[in-house]
Design a protein around this motif. Structure first.
Motif, PDB file in Angstrom:
ATOM      1  N   GLU A 101       4.462   1.442 -10.916  1.00 54.88           N
ATOM      2  CA  GLU A 101       4.620   0.569  -9.055  1.00 54.88           C
ATOM      3  C   GLU A 101       5.174   1.111  -7.401  1.00 54.88           C
ATOM      4  O   GLU A 101       5.678   1.719  -7.002  1.00 54.88           O
ATOM      5  CB  GLU A 101       6.037  -0.341  -8.932  1.00 54.88           C
ATOM      6  N   ILE A 102       4.052   0.997  -6.578  1.00 57.82           N
ATOM      7  CA  ILE A 102       4.067   1.956  -5.161  1.00 57.82           C
ATOM      8  C   ILE A 102       3.838   1.057  -4.522  1.00 57.82           C
ATOM      9  O   ILE A 102       2.706  -0.278  -4.248  1.00 57.82           O
ATOM     10  CB  ILE A 102       2.487   2.949  -5.569  1.00 57.82           C
ATOM     11  N   ALA A 103       4.482   1.100  -3.554  1.00 59.02           N
ATOM     12  CA  ALA A 103       4.585   0.185  -2.378  1.00 59.02           C
ATOM     13  C   ALA A 103       4.927   0.661  -1.090  1.00 59.02           C
ATOM     14  O   ALA A 103       5.251   1.785  -0.683  1.00 59.02           O
ATOM     15  CB  ALA A 103       5.822  -1.307  -2.212  1.00 59.02           C
ATOM     16  N   PRO A 104       3.858   1.188   0.289  1.00 59.76           N
ATOM     17  CA  PRO A 104       3.980   1.683   1.295  1.00 59.76           C
ATOM     18  C   PRO A 104       4.986   1.212   1.840  1.00 59.76           C
ATOM     19  O   PRO A 104       5.240  -0.026   1.832  1.00 59.76           O
ATOM     20  CB  PRO A 104       2.622   1.663   1.718  1.00 59.76           C
ATOM     21  N   GLY A 138      -6.667   0.352  11.459  1.00 59.34           N
ATOM     22  CA  GLY A 138      -5.003   0.985  11.565  1.00 59.34           C
ATOM     23  C   GLY A 138      -4.226   2.010  10.235  1.00 59.34           C
ATOM     24  O   GLY A 138      -5.387   2.110   9.116  1.00 59.34           O
ATOM     25  N   PRO A 139      -3.443   3.059  10.311  1.00 67.25           N
ATOM     26  CA  PRO A 139      -3.229   3.458   9.284  1.00 67.25           C
ATOM     27  C   PRO A 139      -3.407   2.736   7.755  1.00 67.25           C
ATOM     28  O   PRO A 139      -2.599   1.795   8.041  1.00 67.25           O
ATOM     29  CB  PRO A 139      -1.611   4.346   9.552  1.00 67.25           C
ATOM     30  N   GLY A 140      -3.722   3.623   6.593  1.00 63.69           N
ATOM     31  CA  GLY A 140      -3.257   3.401   5.612  1.00 63.69           C
ATOM     32  C   GLY A 140      -2.503   4.016   4.249  1.00 63.69           C
ATOM     33  O   GLY A 140      -2.937   5.117   5.061  1.00 63.69           O
ATOM     34  N   LEU A 141      -2.479   3.420   3.706  1.00 61.76           N
ATOM     35  CA  LEU A 141      -2.203   4.449   2.135  1.00 61.76           C
ATOM     36  C   LEU A 141      -2.930   4.901   1.403  1.00 61.76           C
ATOM     37  O   LEU A 141      -3.675   3.286   0.525  1.00 61.76           O
ATOM     38  CB  LEU A 141      -0.936   4.252   1.567  1.00 61.76           C
ATOM     39  N   ALA A 142      -4.086   5.418   0.955  1.00 58.29           N
ATOM     40  CA  ALA A 142      -4.956   5.627   0.129  1.00 58.29           C
ATOM     41  C   ALA A 142      -4.718   6.649  -1.625  1.00 58.29           C
ATOM     42  O   ALA A 142      -3.969   7.283  -1.330  1.00 58.29           O
ATOM     43  CB  ALA A 142      -6.473   6.616   0.647  1.00 58.29           C
TER      44      ALA A 142
END
Length: 822
Positions: A317-320, A340-344
């Motif tokens: 499980e991964i959560a920014p 906006g910024p994001g997690l790729a």
């Protein structure tokens, strides 16, 4: 327990019953040793009590809950001893008689104190070495896993341990019931199931590689909440819970140790993006463990790697964290137009279960010297089937002799000392009885091994009253600094009697164990008990009052304090750092709460405190501030008691019967300072509150999650706040201003937390005395008492010469008489 036959239960029940009855000796174990009761010297004490204490505490008066009319003479009674000890401390500290009463001369006060001290010290010295010390749950789990090479959560199978004040490893609070004994037997069976090889070949770990674009959830979220980037990565823009922020993939097929690799980068961002890596399952109410927080930089894809114990059928499980679509641009403009910024995340790789050794050390412990072979199935084709379970045959050239040797080897490892054949005779007989009843050799051997690891010689530490032998010292040192059974270098020097004869050898092992990777267990267990970090999840902060509280902050709280204490030890920093340091162990989440700039990334590291900043020391850390508060308000009484007991080392008396506690007012109508002012009008409450309220008032400058405050927050009346946290408007209001001033019991005044902290830090001898007492309690498994005061005073004096270094304190404890005696 269908596997166990009655002989193992009967054998162990009988052995433990002897220990539990008391007044008997079992091998090296002593319990219930009686002695002549010590009495107080009334002929010396009564004139003093009548002249200086009678008005408030005799002839029906019982101010502060103390009545001399009911004060007995038999110090063998624990309650009577506690009252006389409290009386001694009040007189010795100058609190009795009160300053507005007639005062005895120094000679009179000294004569009273010396006479009472002699009786108290004699009584305590006669009793302090008579209590058995059982392994607590953590020690049991560590020992079994280390001996057998397993990674099982055995604590969950056992009842909670009793506590003696803060600590869960004090012998007098660690009882054993016959029901608990059966749980030990079941736990030992589980360890053997995990440790004994079920195949002839070392298992090969499997590798799974997953891309979120290929998951079932992608059909629902791609192009809406998730962006499919040109390089194949999937980008996530929210740190909300599932479905928009919780990324799940790569499920396990068996419980075990796994290697997780996550590849990705910070998308449309000039700063790193922090994210959580954990695991989850579809099972209701199941635990969702967090393995750590990490960050990706902008630019090319990067890979982070970690190992974690994961249960069967769990998913990575991964959560920014820390990114928000504050103005609903994704919804209004579409995911393709969001800037906006994001997690790729490019991919997640899961490898496991990992096998460090095959067969396990536990398997080798049991079967070395015997022949264990896989039995060929009648149909050879079944060996390749997924459901195939191998069957093994155990053989020995000389079964009686070989089995006796095996059980003696197992007992030596379990009992933490060499054993003789006569000591394992009962276990050999148990094995033979199982064979006679038709059990296989392996099943009968397992039953005997379970009996060994459920016996008093394993569950209890072998410590005779008086000077400890070398093996007892080895065990005491190992369980102190690594929380597990002594390793081979310790046992080797114990066999040469070097631990008891040469302090330098003992110090050398202490230094070695402080650098051992298992030393983190000491940091965790000691801080959990000493600072009450074990209760970090006992309360959940009210989200309306403290919307900035989140899982990342809670995760970081514990690591800050544990890394801080470890830094004090490894760098041998002065003990005053406990309350006043010029550094903190921070990451980006803690730095945000503490308003310290320039800290990027989720890794905890040492950071210099800016000049004039309030942080530094345990009293300003979010973990200690949270465990000394509830989820809504703070209580000066609770926090004051916490500071006095755990930092200053003085234990306030419990409130007298029938005196109600003071509850905070969450509506903000009045402060606890106002309520406590009325509470202290009572004669029964004044003396203790004079001690505990001032430190509690000083800590009012910190809210329940560790943030600084100048005004209290309220859900009732108060000033409205125009502010957004995590993209949402706050709901709390600002109530009355914080008044953190006070006056210590010694008359010294302070205007706020900083002045209070400085006063506390200046008394390094008192801080050292308190900390040494905590260390000795944890190291020896018994509460320090009256007869230990002189020894503790000498340790403080020796520490002062060395500059009161925290690392030096551990070395002084290890070589002290209190550590090497029972």
């Amino acid at each position: 327990m269908p596997h166990l036959q009655s002989p193992v239960v009967t054998l162990i029940r009988t052995a433990v019953a002897v220990v539990l009855i008391g007044g008997f000796a079992l091998g090296d174990f002593w319990v219930g040793v009686s002695h002549a009761a010590e009495t107080v010297p009334r002929q010396i004490l009564n004139p003093f009590l009548a002249k200086y204490c009678g008005d408030c505490h005799a002839d029906g008066a019982d101010e502060g809950g103390l009545s001399l009319d009911d004060l007995g003479d038999n110090l063998n009674d624990a309650a009577t001893f506690a009252r006389w000890e409290r009386l001694f401390d009040r007189v010795a500290d100058g609190e009795m008689p009160p300053v507005d009463s007639e005062q005895p001369t120094m000679d009179v006060r000294s004569a009273f104190s010396k006479a009472l001290a002699l009786s108290l010290a004699t009584e305590h010295a006669n009793t302090k070495g008579t209590v058995l010390r059982r392994l607590n749950r953590s020690e049991y789990q560590n020992t079994m896993n280390d001996l057998f090479g397993t990674r099982l959560k055995l604590k969950e199978l056992l009842p909670e341990d009793g506590r003696s004040h803060e600590f869960e490893n004090v012998g007098e609070s660690l009882n054993v019931s016959l029901v608990q004994l059966e749980q030990y037997i079941a736990a030992a069976e589980g360890v053997l199931d995990s440790a004994i090889a079920r195949t002839s070949q070392k298992p090969t770990p499997k590798t799974k590689v997953a891309n979120y674009a290929e998951t079932r959830e992608a059909e629902k979220h791609l192009g809406k909440a998730w962006l499919h980037a040109a390089d194949g990565s999937v980008v996530f823009f929210q740190d909300l819970v599932y479905p928009t922020g919780m990324l799940r993939t790569a499920n396990t097929q068996a419980a075990g140790r796994y290697r997780i690799k996550v590849t990705g980068y910070a998308y449309q961002s000039t700063k790193p993006i922090t994210f959580r890596v954990g695991s989850t399952t579809f099972a209701r109410g199941a635990e969702r463990p967090t393995y750590g927080y990490y960050s990706f930089e902008p630019g090319d894809p990067q890979t982070i790697e970690l190992e974690a114990d994961i249960e069967d059928r769990y998913m990575v499980e991964i959560a920014p964290w820390g990114i928000f679509d504050d103005h609903y641009e994704i919804k209004n403009k579409g995911i393709q137009n969001y800037q906006g910024p994001g997690l790729a995340i490019k991919q997640v790789e899961l490898v496991g279960p990992l096998t460090d050794e095959f067969p396990s050390r536990g398997h080798q412990l049991i079967f070395d010297g015997l022949t264990r072979t896989e039995v060929e199935p009648r149909n050879p084709e079944t060996k390749g089937k997924s459901w195939y379970v191998p069957v093994f045959d155990l053989q020995a050239d000389d079964a009686p002799k070989d089995i006796a040797n095996v059980l003696q080897r197992v007992a030596t490892a379990a009992f933490r000392r060499p054993t003789k054949p006569i000591e394992v005779a009962d276990f050999v007989e148990l094995y033979q009885s199982q064979i006679d009843e038709g059990e296989t050799m392996e099943r009968a051997l397992r039953t005997a091994v379970v009996a060994i690891f459920s016996s008093p010689e394993f569950l209890f530490l072998s410590e005779q009253k008086g000077w400890l032998d070398d093996y007892a010292i080895a065990s005491r040192l190992a369980y102190f600094l690594t929380r597990t059974t002594p390793d081979q270098p310790l046992l080797d020097d114990a066999a040469k009697s070097l631990l008891s004869r040469d302090p330098q050898v003992l110090l050398g092992h202490a230094t070695r164990l402080l650098n051992d990777e298992r030393h983190q267990r000491f940091i965790n267990d000691f801080t959990d008990a000493w600072l009450n970090l074990r209760d970090i999840e006992f309360t959940s902060p009210d989200k309306r009052l403290y919307p900035e509280y989140d899982a990342f902050l809670k995760f970081s709280m514990l690591r800050e304090t544990r890394r801080f204490v470890d830094e004090l030890i490894t760098q041998n920093l002065p003990v005053r750092n406990i309350v006043q340091s010029d550094f903190a162990m921070l990451n980006n989440r803690l730095a945000k709460l503490y308003q310290i700039d320039g800290v990027e990334g989720p890794q905890i590291r040492r950071v210099a405190i800016p000049d004039g900043h309030v942080r530094g020391g345990l009293l300003t850390q979010a973990s200690t501030l949270k465990v000394s508060a509830n989820g809504t308000n703070t209580s000066p009484v609770v926090r004051g008691v916490w500071v006095m007991e755990r930092i200053v080392g003085k234990r306030p008396s419990p409130p007298p019967p029938g005196i109600p506690g003071v509850e905070p007012d969450s509506r903000g109508a009045s402060t606890l300072r106002e309520l406590l002012a009325k509470h202290r009008d009572s004669d029964s409450c004044r003396s203790c509150h004079r001690m505990i309220d001032p430190p509690g008032f000083a800590l009012e400058s910190f809210n329940p999650i560790g943030g600084w405050r100048d005004r209290f927050r309220s859900l009732g009346d108060g000033e409205r706040v125009v502010k957004e946290i995590n993209g949402r408007k706050v709901r709390y209001k600002l109530g009355p201003p914080v008044d953190a001033s006070g006056q210590l019991a010694n008359g010294k005044q302070f205007d706020g937390f900083r002045e209070f902290r400085d006063l506390l830090a200046d008394d390094e001898d008192a801080l050292t005395k308190s900390f040494v007492t905590k260390l000795l309690t944890f190291a020896t498994g018994r509460e320090m008492g009256f007869s230990d005061r002189d020894a503790i005073g000498k340790l403080v004096a020796q520490s002062k010469i060395r500059g009161h270094g925290v690392g030096d304190l551990i070395k002084l404890v290890v070589t002290s008489d209190a550590f090497r005696r029972k």
